[in-house]
Design an enzyme around this catalytic site. Structure first.
Site, short mmCIF file in Angstrom:
data_model
loop_
_atom_site.label_atom_id
_atom_site.label_comp_id
_atom_site.label_asym_id
_atom_site.label_seq_id
_atom_site.Cartn_x
_atom_site.Cartn_y
_atom_site.Cartn_z
N LYS A 11 0.82 -1.22 0.00
CA LYS A 11 0.00 0.00 0.00
C LYS A 11 0.86 1.27 0.00
O LYS A 11 2.04 1.24 0.35
CB LYS A 11 -0.97 -0.06 1.19
CG LYS A 11 -1.94 -1.25 1.06
CD LYS A 11 -3.06 -1.18 2.06
CE LYS A 11 -4.04 -2.34 1.81
NZ LYS A 11 -5.26 -2.23 2.64
N TYR A 51 -11.74 -2.03 -5.27
CA TYR A 51 -12.38 -2.31 -3.98
C TYR A 51 -13.90 -2.22 -4.06
O TYR A 51 -14.56 -2.00 -3.05
CB TYR A 51 -11.85 -1.35 -2.92
CG TYR A 51 -10.48 -1.72 -2.37
CD1 TYR A 51 -10.30 -2.86 -1.60
CD2 TYR A 51 -9.36 -0.94 -2.64
CE1 TYR A 51 -9.06 -3.22 -1.09
CE2 TYR A 51 -8.10 -1.29 -2.13
CZ TYR A 51 -7.97 -2.43 -1.35
OH TYR A 51 -6.74 -2.78 -0.84
N ASN A 114 -2.74 -0.77 6.38
CA ASN A 114 -2.32 -2.06 6.96
C ASN A 114 -1.26 -2.77 6.09
O ASN A 114 -1.28 -3.98 5.97
CB ASN A 114 -3.55 -2.94 7.23
CG ASN A 114 -4.34 -3.26 5.98
OD1 ASN A 114 -4.06 -2.71 4.91
ND2 ASN A 114 -5.31 -4.14 6.09
N HIS A 117 -2.25 -5.63 0.89
CA HIS A 117 -3.49 -6.33 0.58
C HIS A 117 -3.14 -7.75 0.16
O HIS A 117 -2.11 -7.97 -0.47
CB HIS A 117 -4.22 -5.62 -0.58
CG HIS A 117 -5.34 -6.44 -1.14
ND1 HIS A 117 -6.58 -6.50 -0.53
CD2 HIS A 117 -5.40 -7.26 -2.21
CE1 HIS A 117 -7.35 -7.32 -1.24
NE2 HIS A 117 -6.68 -7.78 -2.26
N GLU A 128 -8.19 -10.17 -9.26
CA GLU A 128 -7.29 -9.08 -8.88
C GLU A 128 -5.99 -9.11 -9.70
O GLU A 128 -5.47 -8.05 -10.07
CB GLU A 128 -7.00 -9.17 -7.38
CG GLU A 128 -8.24 -8.86 -6.56
CD GLU A 128 -8.12 -9.13 -5.07
OE1 GLU A 128 -9.10 -8.88 -4.35
OE2 GLU A 128 -7.04 -9.58 -4.62
P1 CMP Z 1 -7.51 -4.94 2.44
O1 CMP Z 1 -7.02 -6.31 2.73
O2 CMP Z 1 -6.80 -4.16 1.40
O3 CMP Z 1 -9.06 -5.02 2.05
C1 CMP Z 1 -9.98 -3.96 2.28
C2 CMP Z 1 -9.37 -2.84 3.06
O4 CMP Z 1 -10.28 -1.93 3.64
C3 CMP Z 1 -8.62 -3.41 4.24
O5 CMP Z 1 -7.46 -4.10 3.81
C4 CMP Z 1 -8.37 -2.15 5.06
O6 CMP Z 1 -7.25 -1.44 4.59
C5 CMP Z 1 -9.60 -1.30 4.73
N1 CMP Z 1 -10.49 -1.14 5.87
C6 CMP Z 1 -10.75 0.01 6.49
N2 CMP Z 1 -11.63 -0.16 7.47
C7 CMP Z 1 -11.96 -1.47 7.49
C8 CMP Z 1 -12.84 -2.26 8.30
N3 CMP Z 1 -13.56 -1.75 9.28
N4 CMP Z 1 -12.92 -3.58 8.02
C9 CMP Z 1 -12.19 -4.12 7.01
N5 CMP Z 1 -11.36 -3.41 6.22
C10 CMP Z 1 -11.23 -2.08 6.46
#
Ligand code: CMP
Length: 139
Positions: A11, A51, A114, A117, A128
């Site tokens: 990210k 997304y 985080n 992904h 994807e």
């Molecule tokens: P990712 O694995 O990229 O998939 C969806 C993303 O949404 C997740 O990681 C987080 O970066 C983001 N996100 C933000 N808030 C939430 C939440 N409450 N629950 C899950 N994903 C979230």
């Protein structure tokens, strides 16, 4: 190749913090092979499409803004049981719940930022990977 491949993105905040090399080292040491990789920057439209499954969630607009805020690294990874094993390597979506030694525990800033992904199913790994890579970009 269903079952043997997964897709990952490093990210924007993790790429800009120069953690890409350390993360790729962990990926290789865990037994994954790189099949495709690129540095690119998503437009808001592209991030929104990637997304789209989260379109109705309250965090969607922020997520799209963040994911289009700077360069990312996209990659296709290969290993037996790739989706499940990669999710173990990266740890829980919320880094507060991520196990010690996982990529998110080491490099995540918060739930949105985080670090990486990872695809959540074989079906999504294909969707994807196809989002980012043509046939001639895969090896
Ligand atoms: P990712 O694995 O990229 O998939 C969806 C993303 O949404 C997740 O990681 C987080 O970066 C983001 N996100 C933000 N808030 C939430 C939440 N409450 N629950 C899950 N994903 C979230």
């Amino acid at each position: 190749m269903a079952g043997k491949q997964t897709f990952t993105m490093i990210k924007p905040s993790t790429f800009s913090a120069n953690h890409t090399g350390a993360i790729l080292k962990m990926i290789n040491e865990a037994g994954f092979t790189l099949k495709a990789m690129k540095i690119t920057k998503l437009s808001a439209e592209q991030a929104g499409a990637f997304y789209e499954v989260h379109k109705e969630r309250p965090f969607y607009a922020d997520l799209v803004q963040f994911m289009s805020s700077g360069p990312i690294v996209a990659a296709v990874l290969e290993k037996e049981n790739a989706v499940e094993d990669y999710r173990k390597l990266i740890g829980a979506t919320n880094p507060a719940n991520a196990a010690e030694g996982t990529i998110r525990k080491l490099f995540a800033i918060n739930l949105q930022e985080n670090a990486v992904h990872g695809s959540d199913s074989d079906e999504n790994a294909i969707i994807e990977s196809d989002f980012f890579f043509s046939k001639t970009e895969r090896f």
